[in-house]
Design a protein around this motif. Structure first.
Motif, mmCIF file in Angstrom:
data_model
loop_
_atom_site.group_PDB
_atom_site.id
_atom_site.type_symbol
_atom_site.label_atom_id
_atom_site.label_comp_id
_atom_site.label_asym_id
_atom_site.label_seq_id
_atom_site.Cartn_x
_atom_site.Cartn_y
_atom_site.Cartn_z
ATOM 1 N N GLU A 266 44.263 53.531 20.667
ATOM 2 C CA GLU A 266 45.654 53.616 20.225
ATOM 3 C C GLU A 266 46.509 52.645 21.019
ATOM 4 O O GLU A 266 46.414 52.586 22.250
ATOM 5 C CB GLU A 266 46.175 55.048 20.408
ATOM 6 C CG GLU A 266 47.626 55.162 19.977
ATOM 7 C CD GLU A 266 48.199 56.562 20.049
ATOM 8 O OE1 GLU A 266 47.531 57.521 19.648
ATOM 9 O OE2 GLU A 266 49.356 56.682 20.527
ATOM 10 N N HIS A 269 48.535 54.275 23.834
ATOM 11 C CA HIS A 269 47.747 54.730 24.977
ATOM 12 C C HIS A 269 47.318 53.540 25.831
ATOM 13 O O HIS A 269 47.245 53.644 27.060
ATOM 14 C CB HIS A 269 46.532 55.521 24.491
ATOM 15 C CG HIS A 269 46.896 56.734 23.675
ATOM 16 N ND1 HIS A 269 45.980 57.548 23.089
ATOM 17 C CD2 HIS A 269 48.108 57.276 23.364
ATOM 18 C CE1 HIS A 269 46.592 58.536 22.452
ATOM 19 N NE2 HIS A 269 47.888 58.380 22.596
ATOM 20 N N ASN A 296 50.052 52.245 16.262
ATOM 21 C CA ASN A 296 51.440 52.635 16.433
ATOM 22 C C ASN A 296 52.043 51.647 17.417
ATOM 23 O O ASN A 296 51.518 50.531 17.578
ATOM 24 C CB ASN A 296 51.574 54.096 16.900
ATOM 25 C CG ASN A 296 50.838 54.397 18.187
ATOM 26 O OD1 ASN A 296 50.586 53.513 19.001
ATOM 27 N ND2 ASN A 296 50.483 55.649 18.367
ATOM 28 N N ASP A 305 54.446 58.434 25.697
ATOM 29 C CA ASP A 305 53.830 57.991 24.450
ATOM 30 C C ASP A 305 54.847 58.123 23.323
ATOM 31 O O ASP A 305 55.143 59.228 22.881
ATOM 32 C CB ASP A 305 52.622 58.913 24.191
ATOM 33 C CG ASP A 305 51.694 58.361 23.136
ATOM 34 O OD1 ASP A 305 51.788 57.178 22.800
ATOM 35 O OD2 ASP A 305 50.858 59.146 22.656
ATOM 36 N N ASP A 307 54.709 56.725 20.208
ATOM 37 C CA ASP A 307 54.111 56.832 18.863
ATOM 38 C C ASP A 307 55.041 56.341 17.756
ATOM 39 O O ASP A 307 55.225 57.023 16.734
ATOM 40 C CB ASP A 307 53.728 58.306 18.586
ATOM 41 C CG ASP A 307 52.452 58.736 19.307
ATOM 42 O OD1 ASP A 307 51.693 57.867 19.779
ATOM 43 O OD2 ASP A 307 52.213 59.963 19.386
HETATM 44 CO CO CO Z 1 50.019 58.451 21.152
#
Ligand code: CO
Ligand code: CO
Ligand code: CO
Ligand code: CO
Ligand code: CO
Ligand code: CO
Ligand code: CO
Ligand code: CO
Lengths: 433, 433, 433, 433
Positions: A266, A269, A296, A305, A307
């Motif tokens: 991700e 991350h 994302n 995070d 997102d």
């Molecule tokens: Co995330």
């Protein structure tokens, strides 16, 4: 179709110059790039959790979204599914992803939760049949309920380990039933809040044992998908054992599972772990464990995070460049693990966030493909290491320290630096954007 | 002794209440804790580079220190050694550490550099004999000279690889000659500035090959010390391959060297990698690769490696607690990889910075030992996992996912959370400080 | 022209499709956008320090660049100037910027340093005449020499304050002589390494006094340019008093100088302070102190000031959008406070880094202009606040807490959230890129 | 007393050697330090929100705490109050703090919410009378409810501004009624999620207007307490207007309120803004706006506000040193804006977290007092600036740039650096710990 998106048309490709907000400007699913359609390259998936289950809360505020399907009944779960599949169709995404907790009400017992999951996934199966939408991956939510507060596989309490194992089984079963192409493990609570109460060696062993059981169950049941671990360094925990790609690799090696398990990387991350997205992708490729991506974007000024839906095409071009260098997705795909900002209340926001993200991905992938096909960047990279194919380079592969030392002294080796040409390569990349 | 420190006395232990700045308040080398003297527990070492070779520059300013030994002749190198050993003696540190570039002038050729190294290390040998000061570890500086700007083992140019290999050999030879107890590899340039010109798989393979040669050379020459890798995530590079303990572990596993190589963990590098120092120590212990420590401190508000002398005793207690849990140092020790602030111009600053650091380490270690001997923290930790020694816990070790699922359903397992007691444990720790 | 760039042509605009690396793809200086040429919009300047004075060192390595003009004589200083103006001409940049220390050798005394500065700036004057290149700003280097290690204006030693004041005067004189359009103050050492030895109130007062003297001297000498402060949060210090735009504003207000001094905002410094570049620009505009920009880019994964050449066009579009909203540059401009990576050794790297940066700026500015001219983003922003132009909004401006409370109760005011539409606006922005 | 804490004794001072977890080891409320009791120095307050209203959720998980008073009735609100005052008494804290939303159920209308607030604060009044516990400060929660999602004072919708103003009035009324010694404003939503939809100049003006109304209302109602702003850089927003102390100061200056409003400084917020706690305290002191503190601790490896109970005594000593240098608290105090970790489920955890925090504060304050009384640190600081009291220093205060330049040249001023002695001062500090 439900009436949640009632004023919103299905999204079609209209090209870069369209003034229509409800159209793709870059994502033409049928456009062929490097011998494959964009649809097959990108393999887009929507995430059930962010789009349909998240109420819009943050650490300082509660629910902002008011969705007609919020609530704890099977009836509402089906309404949620109706709206979700409606969105998948309007967007033309070929895949979706889900956790058990996103899609079914929690039961009073594990058995009842499982029954609910079976019922709703049967409902999904019908909708998948009807729409052609497929399952990219399933996963178990082993982090939201208070029973998981101290970990799932790594919990000090064996009852939680057992409950987690049973839950994973139910989610693997559901994923297999729906023809899911991967099964994902994200260890949101597999870490610690304080070292003071934590036995890391033991918890790591528990995590290894759980992963081994997952792999065994995959083989036993004939599940054809890929098992994926999704690294994240921290949040909600202070430290998460699957910190980043390199950490996961060491863990897999330790348990002899590096041939069985790949990574779902991700962007957000990667950023939290102090890496660029493309770094994590390139490393996974180098280590042979690249699987899938959670697309994302993380706010670079935020320490958590975020997102967010992605929108920076140059960054995405570098990411898809690594995906293409890795041979593209096999069972993996581009899952939007992205949520609306909590102020984006309207149904149109939900559709358009995906439209923007899909367009940005398509633009990034097309730039990446052009860059790769053109070959200049790869040619420059290879030229930099050319010396290793020649005399000295080859000789070094069969020498030891003492022999090399003799050689350096005998030949008076005195290496002269050569330009790394970073800015020229950055200019070259910009040429494709 | 030289006259650099001429007004400064040898440092003796005077106890916590002394008003004498030039005395230890906590470090009594002969004090016995857990059956071992503090001297043997802590195994202090001074770092040649920061204390004697660093001119005080930073990215926005040049030299601030004006030392009589600065310059490029062997004569000055010997003066530097005289002052260094003078300091080691005044402080009563049993060990020192050095890079080749700290101690000898660079020659016009590799051969000349090696000759210089041999000459100065012969001079060291005499001084070591005379003073009893020993070598904790030697290492090669493969990062300062422009030839290493694109890496040493991982350089695209095989000539640099060769030059690096030869340099390592010369430093391992010097270390062995001086009876060094470890040999350290810090890969300051083993990483990249931009992925665009980097072949990570290839560079990683080159690094693995170099490490294998180092291990082979150790065995071939009968060097009895430990090979140590010092992880750091970045700086000077954008990304360093030896990012943190977990990354190094994966790397070692990949090359089958996890039984041959351990880690030298630096506080500042742990911080830069997003970890606490104690995390890295505990992880290395859990993975069986704990070796030695570079004791310093990183400013939590700075995003680069500040290499300050440590002063926060509670943090150091947690660090030494992990050292003690790992069984204490074997060949490792406490190296002060710490430099004066560039405004700390006086000879007294250099002495007193070490005095403060040694005292803080001693206070931390004593607190850690008390904590471990008292056993309350470990008892609490073990109690938390007690369930794994009992029925269900044991049963889980031999079940598979399906069997566990059946069990959860059959027994109606519904785990009840138990307090993690973090604050109570934090209070407990404070009791020993 | 010198022969340093001898194989490199003057850079011309050839349009987006050119395959010529040594050409602009986006920067056509004569292209008119919003009624002004790109040249007049962007007002590019090259920074003398990074391109001609920096040797390529970093905290772990020394000089990598080997330039024929490196050294401490006036003759070499003139050679440096020849190469610099050669580059300005080849690039077609209308401006340059410099510190005293970049351009002249340090003398044995202040008087000699000043004489050297006068001599080299006379030489500059001739070259400026001959080439038409102008001075965007001058500044004093009050941070590199060890005398400034504890601050310049804020030094505990009044002799350093005096030396700094005299240096500033000499640099303001030089700037005025050369028709510089601004004079910049960056307080690289105006901060602290440790609070323990620092009297912040006193140091802040000293800084205020120095700034007042600078403003007075500007008026006394009739210097027509703008005085600019360049904020930065830290590095080289632990804390810098001119942390960010908001901090500088408070400082200016405190000394009554908010009408006299503006800010020179650097992308990298914004990032280090935890802000986006566009945030700092928008805030400066809102506070009425926007002056000029130091264009570069900071690596988001590095915790220090990387001063890289910019290349992310979407980010630059947002930055120039704020510049255009502020009415564009008045005396300010786009100074490339950017340095080559230390591995970029070739003369071509220096030219092409600027070409890439200028192209990215031009592309960003053109997108920003299109966005502003189209008006959709501003229309959406205004619509969001429309309620403040109407009944209730207007009434609130003349009510007090109690009256408003009565109103809320009487009318049963119960505000309903409206979508913030963030993703839709992000999609809109991408439309112009 | 309720039976929530039924097995837990009242906490008494038993000295450093006690083995009783439920006792103070350092906080003896009656101990006199620098002429004042510890109770009067520290002025401890408990925060209602974290201890009694927070359910234990985080961004990835829901409620972990199960408290008998959770729910939305007035009856439960009173039970909550009973338990809260029970805890205040057991701990012997002299103060508490609250938001409206912590203490009363939200009504269907603003009027009903206000009525609920009045009712519960009447109940508080009785309990305060009975126990002697006092109110350190009250505040309004203008961030949790979805109506505030886009800001309170800075909301684009004037209805929200009005609702916020009315809410503040009701909370100021309640605070005044209860004899609160301060009123706090924390602008958790006064910032933005995206610049794209934000008019910063307008929002800043709205914030200024609201603050002016608060000050006016204070004077109109004769409220004797202090108005405090609590800075925080971000989270929940991407950017918060009250970023840090320096930013708040600029804001106050802009609206002419720097004589009316002070700051409430939180450790965790200082860290998030890139500062140390002591920096923010020292700066507030230097600017004359120091008011009160929110004592907690932020995890240095987490990028969000962790609001942990403090436990690092050396850090706290530096913080209280600045408090003491500022003359100690006037109306301010030490509020524990700290929450249990969400795994700390037991009533004892809640008590002991406070005990540990109070002890750490007491130990820190005593060390700070010793350090200040001893005077060595201040003497060293003053000595460093001594030159400013002498000839040249005094002369500089009445000279201009040109005169100083003449002086530098005439006298051949060539400043010689002096050691900053940082490590020696750090050693000195450790002496008091
Ligand atoms: Co995330
Ligand atoms: Co994800
Ligand atoms: Co180190
Ligand atoms: Co370091
Ligand atoms: Co700059
Ligand atoms: Co910079
Ligand atoms: Co607070
Ligand atoms: Co907080």
């Amino acid at each position: 179709m439900t009436d949640f998106f009632k004023d919103i048309p299905a999204i079609r490709y209209e090209g870069p110059d369209t003034e229509n907000e409800f159209a793709f400007r870059h994502y033409n699913p049928d456009e062929v790039v490097m011998g494959k359609t964009l649809k097959d390259h990108l393999r887009f998936a929507c995430a059930y959790w962010h789009s349909f289950a998240w109420p819009g809360g943050d650490p300082f505020g509660g629910q902002t979204f008011e969705r007609p399907w919020f609530g704890d009944t099977m009836e509402l779960a089906k309404l949620k599914a109706d709206v979700a599949f409606d969105m998948f169709e309007r967007l033309g995404v070929p895949y979706f992803c889900f956790h058990d907790a996103d899609v079914r009400p929690e039961g009073d017992t594990f058995a009842e939760s499982t029954k609910n999951l079976e019922e709703i996934t049967d409902y999904f199966a019908e909708k998948m049949d009807a729409t052609g939408v497929k399952l990219l991956w399933g996963t178990a939510n082993l982090f939201s309920h208070r029973r998981f507060m101290a970990g799932a596989a790594t919990n000090p309490d064996p009852e939680v380990f057992a409950y987690s194992a049973a839950t994973i089984k139910s989610c693997m079963d559901a994923t297999r039933k729906l023809g899911g192409e991967n099964y994902v493990l994200w260890g949101g609570r597999e870490g610690y809040e304080t070292l003071l109460n934590t036995d890391m060696a033991r918890e790591r062993a528990q995590a290894g044992r759980m992963l081994q059981m997952v792999v065994d169950y995959k083989h036993k049941t004939g599940f054809a998908g890929t098992i994926l671990i999704e690294p994240k360094p921290q949040e909600p925990t202070k430290h998460q054992y699957d910190y980043d790609v390199a950490t996961v690799y060491g863990f897999l090696k330790d348990f002899g599972l590096e041939g069985e398990v790949k990574v779902n990387i991700e962007q957000g991350h990667a950023i939290l772990a102090g890496h660029s997205f493309e770094h994590e992708l390139a490393l996974a490729r180098a280590l042979g464990i690249f699987g899938s991506i959670d697309m994302n974007r993380n706010d670079y000024q935020s320490g958590w995070d975020t997102d967010q839906f992605p929108n920076n095409v140059p960054e995405m071009a570098l990411a898809y460049y690594e995906v293409l260098r890795a041979g593209g997705f096999d069972t993996g795909g581009t899952n939007f693990d992205a949520k609306l900002r909590r102020q984006s209340l309207d149904p149109a926001d939900l559709i358009l966030a995906h439209v923007g993200g899909m367009d940005a991905c398509a633009a990034g992938l097309k730039a990446a493909a052009a860059m790769l096909e053109d070959g200049k960047l790869e040619a420059a990279r290879e030229a930099r290491y050319a010396g290793w194919s020649e005399g000295l380079g080859q000789k070094l592969l069969t020498s030891d320290l003492a022999e090399i030392s003799d050689l350096v002294i005998a030949k008076g080796i005195n290496p002269q630096p050569r330009s790394g040409r970073q800015e020229r390569l950055e200019n070259l990349v910009n040429k494709y954007l």
